[in-house]
Design an enzyme around this catalytic site. Sequence first.
Site, PDB file in Angstrom:
ATOM      1  CG  ASP A 198      -3.201   3.458  -2.020  1.00  0.00           C
ATOM      2  OD1 ASP A 198      -4.189   2.710  -1.958  1.00  0.00           O
ATOM      3  OD2 ASP A 198      -2.711   4.028  -1.034  1.00  0.00           O
ATOM      4  CD  GLU A 199      -5.099  -1.622   0.062  1.00  0.00           C
ATOM      5  OE1 GLU A 199      -5.480  -0.436   0.168  1.00  0.00           O
ATOM      6  OE2 GLU A 199      -5.568  -2.547   0.712  1.00  0.00           O
ATOM      7  CG  ASP A 250      -1.923   1.105   1.244  1.00  0.00           C
ATOM      8  OD1 ASP A 250      -3.114   0.817   1.020  1.00  0.00           O
ATOM      9  OD2 ASP A 250      -1.537   2.273   1.455  1.00  0.00           O
TER      10      ASP A 250
HETATM   11  P1  DGT Z   1      -1.923   5.714   4.171  1.00  0.00           P
HETATM   12  O1  DGT Z   1      -2.064   4.543   3.276  1.00  0.00           O
HETATM   13  O2  DGT Z   1      -2.597   5.559   5.478  1.00  0.00           O
HETATM   14  O3  DGT Z   1      -0.491   6.160   4.340  1.00  0.00           O
HETATM   15  O4  DGT Z   1      -2.667   6.977   3.469  1.00  0.00           O
HETATM   16  P2  DGT Z   1      -3.424   7.078   2.070  1.00  0.00           P
HETATM   17  O5  DGT Z   1      -3.726   8.523   1.845  1.00  0.00           O
HETATM   18  O6  DGT Z   1      -2.637   6.409   0.988  1.00  0.00           O
HETATM   19  O7  DGT Z   1      -4.776   6.329   2.403  1.00  0.00           O
HETATM   20  P3  DGT Z   1      -5.476   5.070   1.700  1.00  0.00           P
HETATM   21  O8  DGT Z   1      -4.487   4.014   1.346  1.00  0.00           O
HETATM   22  O9  DGT Z   1      -6.595   4.690   2.604  1.00  0.00           O
HETATM   23  O10 DGT Z   1      -6.129   5.666   0.391  1.00  0.00           O
HETATM   24  C1  DGT Z   1      -5.415   5.791  -0.836  1.00  0.00           C
HETATM   25  C2  DGT Z   1      -5.872   7.047  -1.559  1.00  0.00           C
HETATM   26  O11 DGT Z   1      -7.292   6.997  -1.796  1.00  0.00           O
HETATM   27  C3  DGT Z   1      -5.650   8.326  -0.768  1.00  0.00           C
HETATM   28  O12 DGT Z   1      -4.343   8.870  -0.974  1.00  0.00           O
HETATM   29  C4  DGT Z   1      -6.723   9.218  -1.296  1.00  0.00           C
HETATM   30  C5  DGT Z   1      -7.868   8.279  -1.608  1.00  0.00           C
HETATM   31  N1  DGT Z   1      -8.824   8.298  -0.467  1.00  0.00           N
HETATM   32  C6  DGT Z   1      -8.732   7.595   0.687  1.00  0.00           C
HETATM   33  N2  DGT Z   1      -9.735   7.883   1.531  1.00  0.00           N
HETATM   34  C7  DGT Z   1     -10.502   8.812   0.889  1.00  0.00           C
HETATM   35  C8  DGT Z   1     -11.699   9.532   1.228  1.00  0.00           C
HETATM   36  O13 DGT Z   1     -12.270   9.384   2.315  1.00  0.00           O
HETATM   37  N3  DGT Z   1     -12.181  10.391   0.284  1.00  0.00           N
HETATM   38  C9  DGT Z   1     -11.572  10.563  -0.937  1.00  0.00           C
HETATM   39  N4  DGT Z   1     -12.089  11.401  -1.822  1.00  0.00           N
HETATM   40  N5  DGT Z   1     -10.449   9.919  -1.281  1.00  0.00           N
HETATM   41  C10 DGT Z   1      -9.916   9.070  -0.383  1.00  0.00           C
HETATM   42 CA    CA Z   2      -2.225   4.184   1.065  1.00  0.00          CA
HETATM   43 CA    CA Z   3      -5.004   1.947   0.240  1.00  0.00          CA
END
Ligand code: DGT
Ligand code: CA
Ligand code: CA
Length: 365
Positions: free
Chosen positions: A108-109, A8
Site C-alpha cells: 500500500d505504499e 500510502d
Molecule cells: P494507515 O496507513 O495508518 O491508515 O493504516 P494501514 O492499515 O494502511 O497501515 P499500514 O500502511 O501500516 O499497513 C498497510 C497494510 O498492511 C494494512 O492495511 C494491513 C497490513 N498490516 C499492517 N500492519 C500489520 C500487522 O501488524 N499485521 C498484519 N498481519 N498485517 C499488517
Molecule cells: Ca497504509
Molecule cells: Ca504502509
Amino acid sequence: MKVVACLDLDYFFAQAEELRRPEIRGKPVVVCVYSGRTEVSGAVASANYLARSYGVKAGMPISRAMRLLEGKDAVFLPVDKRYYSELSARVFEVVGRFDVTVEVVSVDEAFIDLTRVTGGDFGRAGEVAASIKREVLLETGLRCTVGVGPNKVVAKIACDRAKPDGLLVVSPEQVRSFLSDLPVEEMPYVGRKVGEKLREMGITTIGQLASADPQVLVARFGEAMGRYLHLASRGEYDEPVAPREGRTQLSRIVTLKRDTSDPEEILSQLEGPMRALLDEARRQGYLCRGVGVIAITTDLRTLTRSRKLGSPVEDLEALRRNVSALLEELLGGTGGIRLRRAGVKLFDLERASGQRTLGEFLGSG
Ligand code: DGT
Ligand code: CA
Ligand code: CA
C-alpha cells in the site's frame, strides 16, 4: 532540487473491505489474520479510523479488539490478500500514468520521483500530488495520503503526519523546522530499541538528533545507522527512488477535448500518449507484445480491450494500427457509449537482450 512523494493508502485492508461492502461503512471495521487455533485467535492486520478511536491497533490480538469494540456493532473480517494485491496493482498503475518513476515499497505504499514532472518546483508538486490523489480515488475508489519532500525520509514522515486522506508538502526551506520538534520515533527505521537508546543519551526530538555529534552516533549505533541518523535528522539523507522490479505494464490516459464516440477523433488525441509510451519503453529497454486501450465512459465506467501480438510493437505506425482496431472493437460492440477519457497501455513487456536499467545495475552491485 529533487522532489519526492510518498503515497500510502489509508487503513488499506479495512478500506478495501469497505469499498466492496458498502453496508459496513460507518461501522468499526477490523481485518484480521485468523491463526485457526481457536475461533478468535490471531491478530489485527488493519482497522478503520472508527475502530482505532476505540483503541484498536494493527498487531493486537483479535480477542482484545473484540473486547474494545463490544456493543459497538463492529465488523470483523478475514484478510483477502489476493483482492488487496489486485487493488494495489491498479493503484500503482494509475500512479505510473503520470510519467514518473515509482518505487513500490509495500502493498500500500510507494515513493514517487516528481523531480522531472515538476521541474523541481514544490508549489507545482502540491498540484501534481493532488491530481495523483484525485486520479487514484476516481479510478480505484481508494483514499490515500501523500507526503512530499526533498527526499524519501522527509516525504515519508510528512505522509505519516498527514493521515488520513491528507496531502502535506514540505519544501526544502521548511524541512528543518518541520522535523525539529518531532519525537525521534517518527523517523523511519527508528524502532523501539534505537528510540530507547537515544532517549538514554538525552535525545528525544529529531532536532536534538540533528545537532548531536555524528562521531558519537556512529560509535553508539555503528557506521550505517549512525550516518543515517545524522543525515536523516537534518533532512539530508538522500537515496534515489529506484523501481524495485521491472514494471509489467506502461500506460497513459488523457481527458478528451469533448465527450465522443468517434474512434477517429479519439485516435488523433491518443497520438501524444502513444509516442510517450514508445519513448518510455525504448528508454527502459523494453520490447512489448501486448497492446490495450482503456476507455472511461461519460458515466465513469472503465472499459478495456487488449490483444497480444505475434511480434513486438516496433513503431508508432504499428501501435496506431492496433489501437485503432481495439477502439473500433470497443466502441462498435457496446452501442452508443460516449467516452470522457481514453488511454493506451503496453503490457507483456520484456527487456531487450540483456539490457538493464541503471537502478537494477546499482541494486545488484
Ligand atoms: P494507515 O496507513 O495508518 O491508515 O493504516 P494501514 O492499515 O494502511 O497501515 P499500514 O500502511 O501500516 O499497513 C498497510 C497494510 O498492511 C494494512 O492495511 C494491513 C497490513 N498490516 C499492517 N500492519 C500489520 C500487522 O501488524 N499485521 C498484519 N498481519 N498485517 C499488517
Ligand atoms: Ca497504509
Ligand atoms: Ca504502509
